[in-house]
Write a protein that holds these residues in place. Structure first.
Motif, PDB file in Angstrom:
ATOM      1  N   ASP A  73     -69.426  31.141 -29.475  1.00 46.13           N
ATOM      2  CA  ASP A  73     -68.709  31.410 -30.724  1.00 46.13           C
ATOM      3  C   ASP A  73     -67.439  30.591 -30.901  1.00 46.13           C
ATOM      4  O   ASP A  73     -66.520  31.015 -31.621  1.00 46.13           O
ATOM      5  N   SER A  74     -67.337  29.448 -30.244  1.00 47.89           N
ATOM      6  CA  SER A  74     -66.156  28.574 -30.364  1.00 47.89           C
ATOM      7  C   SER A  74     -64.861  29.279 -29.978  1.00 47.89           C
ATOM      8  O   SER A  74     -63.769  28.869 -30.407  1.00 47.89           O
ATOM      9  N   LYS A  75     -64.972  30.304 -29.127  1.00 51.32           N
ATOM     10  CA  LYS A  75     -63.743  30.958 -28.663  1.00 51.32           C
ATOM     11  C   LYS A  75     -63.853  31.530 -27.251  1.00 51.32           C
ATOM     12  O   LYS A  75     -62.843  31.751 -26.598  1.00 51.32           O
ATOM     13  N   MET A  76     -65.072  31.770 -26.767  1.00 53.07           N
ATOM     14  CA  MET A  76     -65.246  32.333 -25.423  1.00 53.07           C
ATOM     15  C   MET A  76     -65.779  31.270 -24.482  1.00 53.07           C
ATOM     16  O   MET A  76     -66.733  30.562 -24.815  1.00 53.07           O
ATOM     17  N   LEU A  77     -65.176  31.182 -23.292  1.00 58.08           N
ATOM     18  CA  LEU A  77     -65.545  30.133 -22.350  1.00 58.08           C
ATOM     19  C   LEU A  77     -65.534  30.681 -20.921  1.00 58.08           C
ATOM     20  O   LEU A  77     -64.534  31.244 -20.471  1.00 58.08           O
ATOM     21  N   ARG A  78     -66.660  30.518 -20.245  1.00 59.99           N
ATOM     22  CA  ARG A  78     -66.715  30.790 -18.812  1.00 59.99           C
ATOM     23  C   ARG A  78     -66.818  29.443 -18.105  1.00 59.99           C
ATOM     24  O   ARG A  78     -67.828  28.754 -18.200  1.00 59.99           O
ATOM     25  N   LEU A  79     -65.763  29.062 -17.399  1.00 64.12           N
ATOM     26  CA  LEU A  79     -65.673  27.753 -16.769  1.00 64.12           C
ATOM     27  C   LEU A  79     -65.730  27.924 -15.249  1.00 64.12           C
ATOM     28  O   LEU A  79     -64.842  28.504 -14.637  1.00 64.12           O
ATOM     29  N   GLU A  80     -66.807  27.407 -14.675  1.00 63.47           N
ATOM     30  CA  GLU A  80     -67.083  27.616 -13.255  1.00 63.47           C
ATOM     31  C   GLU A  80     -66.543  26.454 -12.429  1.00 63.47           C
ATOM     32  O   GLU A  80     -66.598  25.294 -12.846  1.00 63.47           O
ATOM     33  N   ALA A  81     -66.027  26.772 -11.250  1.00 64.41           N
ATOM     34  CA  ALA A  81     -65.579  25.731 -10.335  1.00 64.41           C
ATOM     35  C   ALA A  81     -66.778  24.921  -9.863  1.00 64.41           C
ATOM     36  O   ALA A  81     -67.871  25.460  -9.653  1.00 64.41           O
ATOM     37  N   ALA A  82     -66.585  23.620  -9.710  1.00 64.05           N
ATOM     38  CA  ALA A  82     -67.676  22.746  -9.261  1.00 64.05           C
ATOM     39  C   ALA A  82     -68.130  23.158  -7.861  1.00 64.05           C
ATOM     40  O   ALA A  82     -67.338  23.601  -7.030  1.00 64.05           O
ATOM     41  N   HIS A  83     -69.420  23.017  -7.612  1.00 65.65           N
ATOM     42  CA  HIS A  83     -69.979  23.337  -6.298  1.00 65.65           C
ATOM     43  C   HIS A  83     -71.261  22.537  -6.108  1.00 65.65           C
ATOM     44  O   HIS A  83     -71.846  22.031  -7.074  1.00 65.65           O
ATOM     45  N   ALA A  84     -71.689  22.449  -4.885  1.00 65.39           N
ATOM     46  CA  ALA A  84     -72.942  21.752  -4.590  1.00 65.39           C
ATOM     47  C   ALA A  84     -74.115  22.492  -5.232  1.00 65.39           C
ATOM     48  O   ALA A  84     -74.017  23.698  -5.510  1.00 65.39           O
ATOM     49  N   PRO A  85     -75.223  21.798  -5.501  1.00 63.56           N
ATOM     50  CA  PRO A  85     -76.401  22.471  -6.045  1.00 63.56           C
ATOM     51  C   PRO A  85     -76.791  23.682  -5.198  1.00 63.56           C
ATOM     52  O   PRO A  85     -76.751  23.624  -3.970  1.00 63.56           O
ATOM     53  N   LEU A  86     -77.153  24.770  -5.871  1.00 61.53           N
ATOM     54  CA  LEU A  86     -77.428  26.033  -5.187  1.00 61.53           C
ATOM     55  C   LEU A  86     -78.899  26.180  -4.841  1.00 61.53           C
ATOM     56  O   LEU A  86     -79.774  25.738  -5.585  1.00 61.53           O
TER      57      LEU A  86
END
Length: 221
Positions: A170-183
């Motif tokens: 919705d151009s307002k909510m953001l979940r930004l994950e820390a970089a990590h190796a492929p899981l």
């Protein structure tokens, strides 16, 4: 924003990611509970642009993503790794409700999964099966199609480990994950770290524009 705290049992961290996703409902009741979930939801409702909630395990990642989807009305963009279909299937009810809101407002859903060439085929199959499940449900309920498309971004493991994963709604909510190796799904639940912003239009729009550029480069659309 101060995170709701003091009520989760961090012995949960001994569990792996697949175990969390396979047992999400029972683990949410045991380690989070209704009271703490309500605190998270209240915090999401009153969030200011600079406020965020941190998730420190896969369990929290699922809960906070659920809350995002429950608040979504117009659009979803997801840039994630190869386990995205299983992640979304775990919280499929909230994701499906979000898609129902989106189709009623003529919005769109876009997913890019970043994978190595060796995982690309299986990831495509899993993600298509999940997307088709959502499309079918929407068609049956609304007698119309949802604007929902997925794409794969292929890269080597070194590049994949540096890419940010995120959900933008919705151009307002953001979940930004820390970089990590492929899981693989066997990692400790605590490897999933992210900050979730529930009212941050400027940051969210930046990541939406970044997403749209990648999506256009992949698909030509």
């Amino acid at each position: 924003m101060k995170n709701p705290e003091g009520k989760t049992n961090h012995s949960l961290n001994v569990e792996d990611i697949n175990y969390i996703m396979d047992n999400y409902a029972s683990l949410k009741r045991k380690f989070i509970g209704k009271a703490l979930e309500a605190e998270y939801r209240d915090a999401a409702e009153t969030a200011m642009p600079s406020d965020f909630i941190s998730n420190d395990t896969c369990l929290h990642a699922l809960l906070l993503s659920e809350i995002m989807f429950d608040k979504t009305e117009n659009s979803i963009r997801i840039f994630s790794g190869s386990n995205v279909a299983k992640f979304l299937s775990t919280i499929k009810d909230s994701f499906k409700r979000a898609c129902e809101n989106i189709v009623s407002r003529n919005g769109k859903v876009r997913i890019i999964t970043a994978v190595s060439p060796k995982n690309a085929a299986n990831t495509r199959v899993e993600l298509k099966a999940f997307a088709d499940y959502i499309r079918k449900g929407i068609k049956e309920k609304f007698s119309r199609e949802i604007d929902f498309w997925c794409a794969c971004y292929q890269a080597d493991d070194k590049e994949l480990a540096t890419l940010p994963h995120y959900i933008a709604c919705d151009s307002k909510m953001l979940r930004l994950e820390a970089a990590h190796a492929p899981l693989t799904g066997k990692e400790n639940a605590g490897v999933i770290k992210a900050n979730v912003y529930f009212n941050s239009p400027a940051s969210t729009k930046t990541f939406e524009a970044y997403f749209d550029k990648i999506y256009k480069n992949i698909t030509g659309r």
